[in-house]
Scaffold this motif. Structure first.
Motif, PDB file in Angstrom:
ATOM      1  N   THR A   1     -17.114  43.069 -14.087  1.00 39.11           N
ATOM      2  CA  THR A   1     -15.852  43.795 -14.252  1.00 39.11           C
ATOM      3  C   THR A   1     -15.073  43.864 -12.946  1.00 39.11           C
ATOM      4  N   SER A   2     -15.781  44.033 -11.825  1.00 40.75           N
ATOM      5  CA  SER A   2     -15.097  44.058 -10.536  1.00 40.75           C
ATOM      6  C   SER A   2     -14.470  42.696 -10.238  1.00 40.75           C
ATOM      7  N   PHE A   3     -15.192  41.628 -10.564  1.00 39.92           N
ATOM      8  CA  PHE A   3     -14.654  40.283 -10.357  1.00 39.92           C
ATOM      9  C   PHE A   3     -13.362  40.095 -11.142  1.00 39.92           C
ATOM     10  N   LEU A   4     -13.349  40.514 -12.400  1.00 44.15           N
ATOM     11  CA  LEU A   4     -12.160  40.327 -13.230  1.00 44.15           C
ATOM     12  C   LEU A   4     -10.957  41.061 -12.652  1.00 44.15           C
ATOM     13  N   GLY A   5     -11.153  42.319 -12.231  1.00 43.15           N
ATOM     14  CA  GLY A   5     -10.035  43.090 -11.689  1.00 43.15           C
ATOM     15  C   GLY A   5      -9.544  42.543 -10.367  1.00 43.15           C
ATOM     16  N   VAL A   6     -10.456  42.227  -9.464  1.00 43.19           N
ATOM     17  CA  VAL A   6     -10.077  41.736  -8.133  1.00 43.19           C
ATOM     18  C   VAL A   6      -9.420  40.366  -8.227  1.00 43.19           C
ATOM     19  N   SER A   7     -10.044  39.444  -8.954  1.00 42.41           N
ATOM     20  CA  SER A   7      -9.499  38.083  -9.030  1.00 42.41           C
ATOM     21  C   SER A   7      -8.176  38.051  -9.793  1.00 42.41           C
ATOM     22  N   LEU A   8      -7.987  38.964 -10.768  1.00 43.91           N
ATOM     23  CA  LEU A   8      -6.699  39.041 -11.463  1.00 43.91           C
ATOM     24  C   LEU A   8      -5.598  39.445 -10.491  1.00 43.91           C
ATOM     25  N   GLY A   9      -5.883  40.445  -9.633  1.00 44.52           N
ATOM     26  CA  GLY A   9      -4.902  40.846  -8.632  1.00 44.52           C
ATOM     27  C   GLY A   9      -4.590  39.728  -7.662  1.00 44.52           C
ATOM     28  N   LEU A  10      -5.618  38.991  -7.222  1.00 43.56           N
ATOM     29  CA  LEU A  10      -5.418  37.870  -6.306  1.00 43.56           C
ATOM     30  C   LEU A  10      -4.633  36.757  -6.983  1.00 43.56           C
ATOM     31  N   PHE A  11      -4.958  36.463  -8.231  1.00 45.97           N
ATOM     32  CA  PHE A  11      -4.272  35.407  -8.995  1.00 45.97           C
ATOM     33  C   PHE A  11      -2.773  35.694  -9.087  1.00 45.97           C
ATOM     34  N   ASP A  12      -2.426  36.916  -9.497  1.00 50.63           N
ATOM     35  CA  ASP A  12      -1.010  37.260  -9.657  1.00 50.63           C
ATOM     36  C   ASP A  12      -0.286  37.308  -8.311  1.00 50.63           C
ATOM     37  N   TYR A  13      -0.998  37.726  -7.266  1.00 48.15           N
ATOM     38  CA  TYR A  13      -0.379  37.754  -5.938  1.00 48.15           C
ATOM     39  C   TYR A  13      -0.036  36.335  -5.483  1.00 48.15           C
ATOM     40  N   LEU A  14      -0.981  35.400  -5.658  1.00 50.54           N
ATOM     41  CA  LEU A  14      -0.751  34.024  -5.231  1.00 50.54           C
ATOM     42  C   LEU A  14       0.314  33.343  -6.088  1.00 50.54           C
ATOM     43  N   ALA A  15       0.354  33.681  -7.381  1.00 51.01           N
ATOM     44  CA  ALA A  15       1.397  33.121  -8.249  1.00 51.01           C
ATOM     45  C   ALA A  15       2.779  33.546  -7.768  1.00 51.01           C
ATOM     46  N   ASP A  16       2.895  34.811  -7.340  1.00 51.05           N
ATOM     47  CA  ASP A  16       4.169  35.310  -6.807  1.00 51.05           C
ATOM     48  C   ASP A  16       4.463  34.690  -5.446  1.00 51.05           C
ATOM     49  N   LEU A  17       3.440  34.575  -4.588  1.00 51.22           N
ATOM     50  CA  LEU A  17       3.634  34.055  -3.235  1.00 51.22           C
ATOM     51  C   LEU A  17       4.110  32.609  -3.252  1.00 51.22           C
ATOM     52  N   PHE A  18       3.490  31.776  -4.104  1.00 49.77           N
ATOM     53  CA  PHE A  18       3.821  30.354  -4.149  1.00 49.77           C
ATOM     54  C   PHE A  18       4.795  30.004  -5.268  1.00 49.77           C
ATOM     55  N   GLN A  19       5.307  31.045  -5.943  1.00 47.21           N
ATOM     56  CA  GLN A  19       6.322  30.863  -6.988  1.00 47.21           C
ATOM     57  C   GLN A  19       5.884  29.856  -8.050  1.00 47.21           C
ATOM     58  N   ARG A  20       4.654  30.025  -8.549  1.00 47.75           N
ATOM     59  CA  ARG A  20       4.151  29.163  -9.612  1.00 47.75           C
ATOM     60  C   ARG A  20       4.660  29.673 -10.961  1.00 47.75           C
ATOM     61  N   ARG A  21       4.987  28.764 -11.834  1.00 46.72           N
ATOM     62  CA  ARG A  21       5.507  29.143 -13.148  1.00 46.72           C
ATOM     63  C   ARG A  21       4.396  29.674 -14.049  1.00 46.72           C
ATOM     64  N   ASN A  22       4.809  30.511 -15.007  1.00 44.69           N
ATOM     65  CA  ASN A  22       3.849  31.108 -15.937  1.00 44.69           C
ATOM     66  C   ASN A  22       3.659  30.210 -17.157  1.00 44.69           C
ATOM     67  N   ASN A  23       3.255  28.954 -16.906  1.00 42.16           N
ATOM     68  CA  ASN A  23       2.915  28.028 -17.991  1.00 42.16           C
ATOM     69  C   ASN A  23       1.547  27.427 -17.682  1.00 42.16           C
ATOM     70  N   VAL A  24       1.105  26.509 -18.528  1.00 41.62           N
ATOM     71  CA  VAL A  24      -0.254  25.973 -18.380  1.00 41.62           C
ATOM     72  C   VAL A  24      -0.436  25.309 -17.016  1.00 41.62           C
ATOM     73  N   VAL A  25       0.497  24.443 -16.638  1.00 45.12           N
ATOM     74  CA  VAL A  25       0.376  23.732 -15.362  1.00 45.12           C
ATOM     75  C   VAL A  25       0.423  24.705 -14.192  1.00 45.12           C
ATOM     76  N   GLY A  26       1.377  25.646 -14.256  1.00 43.29           N
ATOM     77  CA  GLY A  26       1.522  26.610 -13.173  1.00 43.29           C
ATOM     78  C   GLY A  26       0.288  27.492 -13.020  1.00 43.29           C
ATOM     79  N   ARG A  27      -0.281  27.939 -14.134  1.00 42.42           N
ATOM     80  CA  ARG A  27      -1.452  28.810 -14.070  1.00 42.42           C
ATOM     81  C   ARG A  27      -2.695  28.042 -13.606  1.00 42.42           C
ATOM     82  N   LEU A  28      -2.783  26.753 -13.951  1.00 38.89           N
ATOM     83  CA  LEU A  28      -3.893  25.946 -13.447  1.00 38.89           C
ATOM     84  C   LEU A  28      -3.785  25.747 -11.936  1.00 38.89           C
TER      85      LEU A  28
END
Length: 403
Positions: free
Chosen positions: A285-312
């Motif tokens: 459960t800690s992994f899910l919460g921490v990595s979700l926060g990191l994932f969304d932070y990096l998506a915002d930082l690198f301006q990745r799109r919210n589609n399959v390619v962007g999320r990969l």
């Protein structure tokens, strides 16, 4: 509560109640139950308050704004750099630790269940692929998995408490050891046990920025760990006298030391099984919460799109670096975890107080405002500086290390 609200509460609580909870009895053994209770309640109040400060700031920006963009908006590029370094330092170190620990546990469990020999490296890769895939799929799937895992984790916590409660002795709870320096050294251990702030942007986005519901999410989600921690300390410190506890945990640190201490009191295999299962679920459960926060932070930082390619693409930069550290340089993230309190102090204390200060200058009379005014913001900032000083003092050997 509607489904997303309940799920968000579970994400906050699930991220907070992690494997670090098993280190808390060692921190508490040297200061006694009364002092530990005061520290728990005080640090919970501080961390809950700063989460609400972040929520106050978020009401003036789109709900999907990342923490880096928020820092750049109010604290300019230097604030964004400090936020980014602290966020990635803390979250990558924690993610690597959870990948390594959970991967080894997964390999051992599969080997026992299927009567095959599975290497820890294979377990690490398998865990990263499955759990990382859940995070890449989105917050909704994380919510679904986390509800199941968190419910099971609470069940095993209740089992542990039920087995330990009959062995509590009032005399153990009334002792006040207060060994030199341990009261200060216990603060970072307990402080980091209430850290969920890296997941705040993901939860705000998931809840669509609904301020009223988010207030309930952060207060309730952080209060659940507070209650769990109090009962956990009551059970462990009440059933084991401090000298015995300190001696056993000092000779065998971490989970093994805790299990040995519990064996001295409760001659039951059910306690050991419950503690092991709780630790496994706490890692997940800690992994899910921490990595979700990191994932969304990096998506915002690198301006990745919210589609399959962007999320990969975001998933690759989220999980490949900690996976590489966990496989090839495990001592690196272990050393980094020694400074976790410093990075969390920046993210959970310094940053919210500075963001709220600037936000109130830009929006002096509008919307939701956390009570306390400028004195409270200054106090929170001072607390952050104090915890950073304590953490560096522990690393430098000026204060004893616990946990």
């Amino acid at each position: 509560m509607k489904n997303r609200t309940l799920g968000s509460v579970f994400i906050v609580a699930g991220t907070t109640i992690g494997a670090g909870m098993l280190a808390m009895p060692l921190a508490a053994a040297g200061v006694g139950f009364a002092t530990t209770f005061v520290l728990l309640f005080t640090l919970w109040a501080v961390m809950c308050y700063t989460a609400l400060l972040l929520l106050e700031v978020y009401q003036h920006v789109p709900a999907d704004t990342g923490l880096g963009s928020l820092a750049r908006r109010y604290l300019w590029k230097y604030g964004q750099w400090v936020t980014g370094f602290s966020m990635m330092f803390l979250m990558y170190a924690l993610t690597a630790a959870y990948i390594s620990g959970a991967g080894e546990l997964l390999a051992a469990s599969i080997s026992a269940w299927l009567n095959i020999s599975l290497s820890p490296t294979t377990g690490v890769l398998l865990f990263t692929l499955v759990a990382g895939g859940v995070v890449c799929a989105g917050t909704s799937l994380v919510d679904l998995f986390n509800r199941f895992l968190f419910s099971a984790k609470l069940l095993f916590l209740v089992v542990m408490l039920a087995l330990l409660m009959p062995h509590i002795h009032k005399a153990n709870l009334l002792t006040m050891p207060l060994e030199k320096g341990l009261a200060l050294s216990a603060i970072p251990v307990i402080f980091t046990s209430f850290g969920f702030h890296g997941s705040v942007p993901s939860i705000v986005s998931y809840m669509g920025g609904n301020i009223r519901k988010l207030r309930g999410v952060f207060i309730t989600g952080s209060a659940i760990p507070l209650v769990a921690y109090i009962f956990w300390q009551l059970a462990t410190l009440g059933s084991i006298d401090s000298p015995t506890f300190i001696g056993l945990l000092a000779s065998q640190a971490g989970l093994n030391g805790l299990l040995q201490a519990l064996r001295e009191v409760v001659a039951s295999p059910h306690v050991e099984l419950a503690v092991h299962l709780f630790a496994d679920l706490a890692l997940a459960t800690s992994f899910l919460g921490v990595s979700l926060g990191l994932f969304d932070y990096l998506a915002d930082l690198f301006q990745r799109r919210n589609n399959v390619v962007g999320r990969l693409q975001t998933g690759a930069i989220t999980f490949l670096p900690p996976l590489a550290f966990a496989l090839f340089y495990p001592r690196g993230f272990v050393m980094a975890l020694g400074y976790a309190g410093v990075a969390l102090s920046v993210l959970a204390l310094l940053l919210p107080s500075m963001l709220a200060w600037q936000s109130r200058k830009h929006h002096p009379q509008s919307g939701y405002r956390v009570p306390g005014g400028k004195p409270a913001l200054c106090l929170i900032f001072a607390c952050g500086i104090a915890i950073i000083v304590i953490q560096f003092s522990i690393v430098a050997g000026l204060l004893p290390e616990v946990g």
